[in-house]
Design an enzyme around this catalytic site. Structure first.
Site, short mmCIF file in Angstrom:
data_model
loop_
_atom_site.label_atom_id
_atom_site.label_comp_id
_atom_site.label_asym_id
_atom_site.label_seq_id
_atom_site.Cartn_x
_atom_site.Cartn_y
_atom_site.Cartn_z
N ARG A 54 -12.52 37.04 -32.44
CA ARG A 54 -11.20 37.61 -32.73
C ARG A 54 -10.99 38.96 -32.03
O ARG A 54 -9.89 39.48 -31.97
CB ARG A 54 -10.96 37.73 -34.23
CG ARG A 54 -9.50 37.98 -34.55
CD ARG A 54 -9.06 37.98 -36.02
NE ARG A 54 -10.02 37.59 -37.00
CZ ARG A 54 -10.77 38.44 -37.71
NH1 ARG A 54 -10.69 39.74 -37.52
NH2 ARG A 54 -11.63 37.97 -38.60
N TYR A 105 16.62 37.57 -27.88
CA TYR A 105 15.99 36.32 -28.24
C TYR A 105 16.10 36.13 -29.76
O TYR A 105 15.87 37.08 -30.51
CB TYR A 105 14.53 36.36 -27.78
CG TYR A 105 13.76 35.16 -28.22
CD1 TYR A 105 14.06 33.91 -27.71
CD2 TYR A 105 12.75 35.27 -29.17
CE1 TYR A 105 13.37 32.79 -28.14
CE2 TYR A 105 12.05 34.16 -29.60
CZ TYR A 105 12.37 32.92 -29.07
OH TYR A 105 11.70 31.82 -29.50
N ASP A 176 11.44 43.91 -23.44
CA ASP A 176 11.09 42.50 -23.31
C ASP A 176 11.42 42.10 -21.87
O ASP A 176 12.57 41.98 -21.49
CB ASP A 176 11.88 41.66 -24.32
CG ASP A 176 11.48 40.18 -24.30
OD1 ASP A 176 11.06 39.69 -23.23
OD2 ASP A 176 11.61 39.52 -25.35
N LYS A 201 6.81 31.35 -20.79
CA LYS A 201 7.91 31.06 -19.88
C LYS A 201 7.43 31.10 -18.42
O LYS A 201 6.54 30.37 -18.08
CB LYS A 201 9.06 32.03 -20.16
CG LYS A 201 9.39 32.19 -21.66
CD LYS A 201 10.01 30.95 -22.27
CE LYS A 201 10.10 30.99 -23.79
NZ LYS A 201 10.75 32.16 -24.37
#
Ligand SMILES: *Cc1c(COP(=O)(O)O)cnc(C)c1O
Length: 363
Positions: A54, A105, A176, A201
């Protein structure tokens, strides 16, 4: 200086196409593989800085080194774009103030509304084109969050001026950068503390990965983001990290082709009697068109293309389209007939004819 930092400074003199191909490779020792393997490991032999799956993984490191070098910063990868965004929002104190675009978004808007409801955060929604309004709203803010171009309205912000205003106000400034990618826009160069991506994306580019990243301007900011990832556990999988890096290798050439196709499509679509408006910021691979007709007609249009796939998401090699208001969470100021087009790598004539045929069928 860490290996990744050293590599980043060595890459400064290279062009982005070259960085995309070469960053994040293993050292060139005899018989070393050219690509960093998928390290499937939950734990590591004691004594090193990573210790547990992790906290780190060599497959993350390779991707982070490459995207960090392209953005000119220090990258932290996440399980999704929205997990990356959440890590930045986590830096806002309870009762704090965030400036954010009213057209963002949908998942970002959802998180902001949740922050307001659960942590008493005040969100000042702005239009990203209204630089003066943003500068005014930045007074007393903890974070100025900008998306540019916005999804799906395709409004463009003046990041340089907003960055100056945010820093003058003592706020963190984050962008972003999913739609522009680090090839078309580098927010860290104009004062952003963080550039954030949905790597799902264009970076991954093949519609087979969900992943995200925060690229921080310096090591101290990176450490704050790593702390959120380690605490909350929104870590990327090693296989996804490998695939995202493989996608990143071809981002420059994919982007160049898809952008040229998008520009040609804009010219062909303008003036079509069934199209009320073509929105395109002049760069990138996303076009939004407003189709004339009822909601049912616009849905029928989106369903009846044969080359374009009716699907959400964007940035893949395959062209996709979607009426955004089919999502109840989409802003009500987005027109019902707005269809977002994500331009892929098919031949421009096939893409144009397919759209024209589906539009003409509505008549
Ligand atoms: C898709 C998207 C996100 C969310 O990323 P996920 O990888 O789907 O979690 C954030 N911002 C923008 C602009 C997006 O298009």
């Amino acid at each position: 200086m860490s290996n990744a930092e050293h590599a980043a400074s060595a890459h400064e003199t290279l062009h982005r196409e070259t960085i995309a191909v070469h960053a994040g490779r293993p050292p060139r020792t005899p018989d070393a593989p050219l690509s960093t393997p998928v390290h499937l490991a939950s734990t590591f032999v004691a004594g090193g800085p990573v210790a547990y799956g992790r906290y780190g993984n060599p497959s993350w490191d390779a991707f982070e080194e490459a995207l960090g070098a392209l953005e000119g910063g220090r990258c932290v990868s996440f399980a999704s774009g929205i997990a990356a965004i959440a890590a930045v929002f986590d830096l806002v104190p309870t009762g704090g103030v965030v400036v954010a675009p009213r057209h963002s978004y949908t998942g970002t808007i959802g998180q902001l509304n949740d922050l307001a409801a659960s942590r008493g955060v005040t969100v000042r929604f702005i239009d990203v084109r209204d630089t003066q309004g943003i500068a005014d709203a930045a007074a007393g803010a903890d974070l100025v969050w900008i998306e540019s171009p916005t999804n799906p309205a395709l409004e463009v912000a003046d990041l340089t001026a907003i960055g100056r205003a945010a820093r003058d106000a003592g706020a963190l400034f984050a962008v972003d950068n999913t739609f522009a990618t680090p090839l078309l826009q580098r927010p860290l160069e104009v004062g952003a503390h963080f550039s954030v991506h949905s790597a799902t994306k264009a970076i991954s580019g093949h519609s087979d990965v969900v992943m995200g990243a925060v690229v921080a301007a310096d090591d101290e900011l990176r450490a704050r983001i790593v702390a959120r990832r380690s605490l909350n556990g929104a870590i990327p999988a090693p296989l996804e990290s490998f695939l995202a890096l493989r996608g990143l290798r071809t981002l420059p050439v994919r982007l160049e082709r898809a952008q040229a196709t998008a520009q040609a499509l804009v010219t062909r679509l303008e003036g079509h009697p069934r199209i009320e408006e073509v929105r395109y910021p002049g760069f990138g691979t996303i076009i939004s068109i407003v189709v004339r007709g009822s909601v049912e007609e616009v849905e029928r249009f989106a369903d009846s293309t044969r080359v374009w796939v009716h699907a959400t998401s964007l940035g893949g090699v395959e062209s996709t389209l979607e009426r955004r208001r089919r999502w109840p969470a989409e802003a009500e100021t987005i027109p019902e007939g707005l269809v977002r087009l994500s331009v892929g790598l098919e031949h421009v004539d096939d893409l144009a004819r397919d759209l024209e045929r589906a539009l003409d069928a509505l008549a």
